[in-house]
Each structure stands twice: as C-alpha cells, then as structure tokens.
Design a protein around this motif. Structure first.
Motif, PDB file in Angstrom:
ATOM      1  N   ASN A   1       0.731  -1.209  -0.182  1.00  0.00           N
ATOM      2  CA  ASN A   1       0.119  -0.152  -0.058  1.00  0.00           C
ATOM      3  C   ASN A   1       0.797   1.176  -0.035  1.00  0.00           C
ATOM      4  OD1 ASN A   1      -2.355  -1.467  -0.206  1.00  0.00           O
ATOM      5  ND2 ASN A   1      -2.559  -1.496   2.319  1.00  0.00           N
ATOM      6  N   LEU A   2       1.913   1.300   0.652  1.00  0.00           N
ATOM      7  CA  LEU A   2       2.956   2.613   0.781  1.00  0.00           C
ATOM      8  C   LEU A   2       3.436   2.606  -0.573  1.00  0.00           C
ATOM      9  CD1 LEU A   2       4.881   1.933   4.143  1.00  0.00           C
ATOM     10  CD2 LEU A   2       3.118   3.609   3.545  1.00  0.00           C
ATOM     11  N   ARG A   3       3.876   1.485  -1.520  1.00  0.00           N
ATOM     12  CA  ARG A   3       4.330   1.638  -2.412  1.00  0.00           C
ATOM     13  C   ARG A   3       3.276   2.172  -3.591  1.00  0.00           C
ATOM     14  NH1 ARG A   3       7.238  -3.519  -5.072  1.00  0.00           N
ATOM     15  NH2 ARG A   3       5.346  -4.352  -4.662  1.00  0.00           N
ATOM     16  N   LYS A   4       2.187   1.766  -3.574  1.00  0.00           N
ATOM     17  CA  LYS A   4       1.176   2.280  -4.418  1.00  0.00           C
ATOM     18  C   LYS A   4       0.796   3.831  -4.176  1.00  0.00           C
ATOM     19  CE  LYS A   4      -1.395  -2.410  -4.932  1.00  0.00           C
ATOM     20  NZ  LYS A   4      -2.687  -2.942  -4.589  1.00  0.00           N
ATOM     21  N   ASN A   5       0.885   4.362  -3.110  1.00  0.00           N
ATOM     22  CA  ASN A   5       0.519   5.424  -2.887  1.00  0.00           C
ATOM     23  C   ASN A   5       1.850   6.523  -2.692  1.00  0.00           C
ATOM     24  OD1 ASN A   5      -2.509   5.517  -2.111  1.00  0.00           O
ATOM     25  ND2 ASN A   5      -1.791   3.898  -0.462  1.00  0.00           N
ATOM     26  N   SER A   6       2.945   6.033  -3.453  1.00  0.00           N
ATOM     27  CA  SER A   6       4.152   6.640  -3.602  1.00  0.00           C
ATOM     28  C   SER A   6       4.650   7.071  -2.068  1.00  0.00           C
ATOM     29  CB  SER A   6       3.982   7.865  -4.457  1.00  0.00           C
ATOM     30  OG  SER A   6       3.513   7.743  -5.608  1.00  0.00           O
TER      31      SER A   6
ATOM     32  N   GLY B   1      15.237   5.784   4.417  1.00  0.00           N
ATOM     33  CA  GLY B   1      16.457   4.779   4.578  1.00  0.00           C
ATOM     34  C   GLY B   1      16.013   3.511   4.038  1.00  0.00           C
ATOM     35  N   PHE B   2      14.922   3.050   3.438  1.00  0.00           N
ATOM     36  CA  PHE B   2      14.499   1.795   3.187  1.00  0.00           C
ATOM     37  C   PHE B   2      13.750   1.839   1.714  1.00  0.00           C
ATOM     38  CE2 PHE B   2      14.819   1.742   7.641  1.00  0.00           C
ATOM     39  CZ  PHE B   2      15.536   0.546   8.096  1.00  0.00           C
ATOM     40  N   ARG B   3      14.229   0.949   0.820  1.00  0.00           N
ATOM     41  CA  ARG B   3      13.709   1.019  -0.291  1.00  0.00           C
ATOM     42  C   ARG B   3      12.392   0.489  -0.298  1.00  0.00           C
ATOM     43  NH1 ARG B   3      17.123   1.647  -4.909  1.00  0.00           N
ATOM     44  NH2 ARG B   3      15.587   0.264  -6.085  1.00  0.00           N
TER      45      ARG B   3
ATOM     46  N   GLY C   1       9.067  -2.157  -0.946  1.00  0.00           N
ATOM     47  CA  GLY C   1       9.016  -3.308  -1.290  1.00  0.00           C
ATOM     48  C   GLY C   1       9.594  -4.185  -0.330  1.00  0.00           C
ATOM     49  N   LYS C   2      10.727  -5.037  -0.773  1.00  0.00           N
ATOM     50  CA  LYS C   2      10.966  -6.148   0.195  1.00  0.00           C
ATOM     51  C   LYS C   2      11.716  -5.515   1.620  1.00  0.00           C
ATOM     52  CE  LYS C   2      11.905 -10.738   0.993  1.00  0.00           C
ATOM     53  NZ  LYS C   2      12.638 -10.427   2.224  1.00  0.00           N
ATOM     54  N   ASN C   3      12.420  -4.684   1.245  1.00  0.00           N
ATOM     55  CA  ASN C   3      13.170  -3.773   2.247  1.00  0.00           C
ATOM     56  C   ASN C   3      12.366  -3.325   3.342  1.00  0.00           C
ATOM     57  OD1 ASN C   3      15.548  -4.609   1.201  1.00  0.00           O
ATOM     58  ND2 ASN C   3      16.276  -2.657   0.503  1.00  0.00           N
ATOM     59  N   THR C   4      11.299  -2.391   2.720  1.00  0.00           N
ATOM     60  CA  THR C   4      10.248  -2.028   3.676  1.00  0.00           C
ATOM     61  C   THR C   4       9.406  -2.945   4.450  1.00  0.00           C
ATOM     62  OG1 THR C   4       9.894   0.058   2.222  1.00  0.00           O
ATOM     63  CG2 THR C   4       8.209  -0.252   3.694  1.00  0.00           C
ATOM     64  N   GLN C   5       9.115  -4.023   3.654  1.00  0.00           N
ATOM     65  CA  GLN C   5       8.389  -5.286   4.454  1.00  0.00           C
ATOM     66  C   GLN C   5       9.357  -5.877   5.465  1.00  0.00           C
ATOM     67  OE1 GLN C   5       7.413  -8.331   1.682  1.00  0.00           O
ATOM     68  NE2 GLN C   5       7.619  -9.897   3.326  1.00  0.00           N
ATOM     69  N   ASP C   6      10.654  -5.999   5.245  1.00  0.00           N
ATOM     70  CA  ASP C   6      11.283  -6.468   6.394  1.00  0.00           C
ATOM     71  C   ASP C   6      11.588  -5.655   7.504  1.00  0.00           C
ATOM     72  OD1 ASP C   6      11.720  -8.654   4.654  1.00  0.00           O
ATOM     73  OD2 ASP C   6      13.609  -8.159   3.714  1.00  0.00           O
ATOM     74  N   PHE C   7      11.824  -4.430   7.230  1.00  0.00           N
ATOM     75  CA  PHE C   7      11.869  -3.327   8.416  1.00  0.00           C
ATOM     76  C   PHE C   7      10.735  -3.317   9.143  1.00  0.00           C
ATOM     77  CE2 PHE C   7      11.218   1.087   9.898  1.00  0.00           C
ATOM     78  CZ  PHE C   7      12.077   1.158  10.856  1.00  0.00           C
TER      79      PHE C   7
END
Length: 279
Positions: A190-195, A200-202, A204-210
């Motif tokens: 949802n964060l990626r869809k809404n820009s 500090g985190f890319r 997709g996967k990095n944001t999900q892991d964080f």
C-alpha cells in the motif's frame, strides 16, 4: 427459570447498550461491562476499611503499612495499564509529490503507528482459558493417581510454574493475534502504491522486512507488558496473603473503555465547536 432469567437479562442489557450507542456516549456494551467491573471493587474498599479498623482496634501496625502500599500499588498498576494502552511506535513515512489531473498531490510527512498493545486483552483471555482446562477437568473426575495429582498441582493458581506457563501462553497468543491482524506485506504494498517510503529503506522487500522487524520487537514488548499486568495480582496476593479483587483482564478492560469514552467525548465536544476538556 434460571435460563429464562439469563436470557431476559441479556436481552435487556443489549437493549441498554444499543441506547447508549444511539446517544453517542460510547460503546454501550463496553460501558456496561466497565460498570459491572467497577461495581465489584466495592469489596476491595470494604477490605481496606476493615484492615484499618483492625489496625486501630487490635493495634496491628502492619495494616497501617499495607493499606498505603496497596493504594500506591493500585495507582502504579493503573498508570502502567494506561501507558500500555496508549503506547505506540511511530514509523516515519514520506509521500512523494505527484500530479493528479491539474492538482499536485502528496509531498507530506506522516507516520505509521504500531500500537504496543495491539491485541488488547485477547491473549490474557485465551491463556487463562487454556491453563484453567486441567483444573476444570479435575473437578469432574475423582483423581487418585499420584502422577495426576502432581500434574494438576502444577496448574494451581498460586504456584510459580502456573505463572510461568501463563506468561508463556500470553506471549505466544499475543504474537499469534498480532500476526492475523497486521500484515507487513500488505502495508508495504500500500505504501508503494501511494508513493510512500520509509526514509532509509527502499520500497518493497526492504520496507516489508523493516516493518516486520519493528513489529516483532513491539509485539514482544507488548507481550511482556501484558504478562506483568496479568501476573502482578497473583504475585501480590501470594506475598501479602490478600486476594486482589481486580485481575489483569478486568484492569485492561476498565482502562481501555475509560480512555475510549474520554476520547469520544472529546471528539463530540470539538465537533460541536466546544473547547475540549482534555489538555
């Protein structure tokens, strides 16, 4: 007659709860449960008064110390429960600017809140239900075997092993309940869809892991808080020999309903252009 009375009383309480909902005061059923728990604390007040009378009449000086200690303990536990209910970890989120039609959208900074006590009282309810099963079964069966007598003694409310099993179950159920409520993959998408990005985190996967890492830490802290609130009445009761009237579940319900009702009253006053009473 008993069943008919229970059914009629339940229907009456549900009707009263609906009337409270319609008036906009708050969650009606929760307020009725809140009132029922608070009304049960009158026995604790009676206990304190009797302890003071006993101290004056029979010169029991230890009671003069116990009563203030109980009052300080009650205030500390309530403050602890309020912190647990209101605490949250805020993850900063930045939204990029984008053009939608003829308007510029986004470009704002906000945060993603992760509550410390996201599961409420459900882990305590599940844990207490499980640890009470052996004692319930034993009450229906005449146990004579030494092995089963020793095994059932583990689940005695006042035993140390009971408290340890209780704490472990609360932690397990807290993780389980949070996992079915909070989905880091969906939040990252949802964060990626809404820009939106976490600094500090890319995306997709990095944001999900964080988010998963932060959620795991906050859930563990929340589980420890819930365990302390649930175990404290048992420990204090064993140390002082005095039964604590309000358990951890009741305390969290009372604090949660009180905070929610105060928040709803505040929003009602602000919506009607009155100055709020909460500073």
């Amino acid at each position: 007659v008993i069943v008919a009375t229970f059914v009629a009383g339940t229907l009456l309480l549900m009707w009263l709860g609906e009337q409270i909902d319609k008036k906009g005061i708050g969650n009606g059923i929760s307020l009725l449960i809140f009132a029922g728990i608070i009304s049960g604390t009158s026995s604790a007040v009676t206990l304190f008064v009797n302890m003071l009378k006993d101290a004056v009449v029979n010169q029991k000086t230890q009671n003069f110390l116990l009563v203030p200690l109980f009052l300080v303990f009650a205030v500390a536990v309530i403050a602890f429960a309020v912190i647990l209910s209101k605490g949250e970890r805020r993850i900063p989120v930045q939204y990029a600017k984008r053009v939608v039609g003829n308007k510029m959208m986004g470009g704002q900074n906000t945060h993603l809140p992760i509550k410390v006590n996201m599961s409420g009282v459900m882990p305590i309810i599940f844990a207490s239900a499980l640890v009470s099963i052996p004692g319930t079964i034993a009450s229906f069966v005449n146990v004579t075997s030494p092995f089963w007598i020793t095994f059932l003694s583990v689940f005695n409310y006042n035993s140390l092993l009971y408290a340890l099993i209780y704490v472990l179950l609360i932690i397990v159920f807290n993780y389980f309940y949070v996992s079915i409520q909070y989905n880091p993959v969906e939040i990252a998408n949802n964060l990626r869809k809404n820009s939106g990005v976490i600094p500090g985190f890319r995306p997709g996967k990095n944001t999900q892991d964080f988010i998963t890492k932060v959620l795991s830490k906050v859930t563990f802290i929340g589980a420890l808080f819930l365990s302390v609130v649930a175990i404290l009445p048992i420990l204090v009761g064993n140390l002082t020999g005095t039964a604590i009237q309000m358990g951890g579940t009741s305390l969290l319900i009372v604090v949660g309903v009180a905070l929610d009702t105060a928040q709803q009253l505040e929003s009602q006053m602000v919506m009607r252009h009155h100055k709020g009473f909460l500073k």
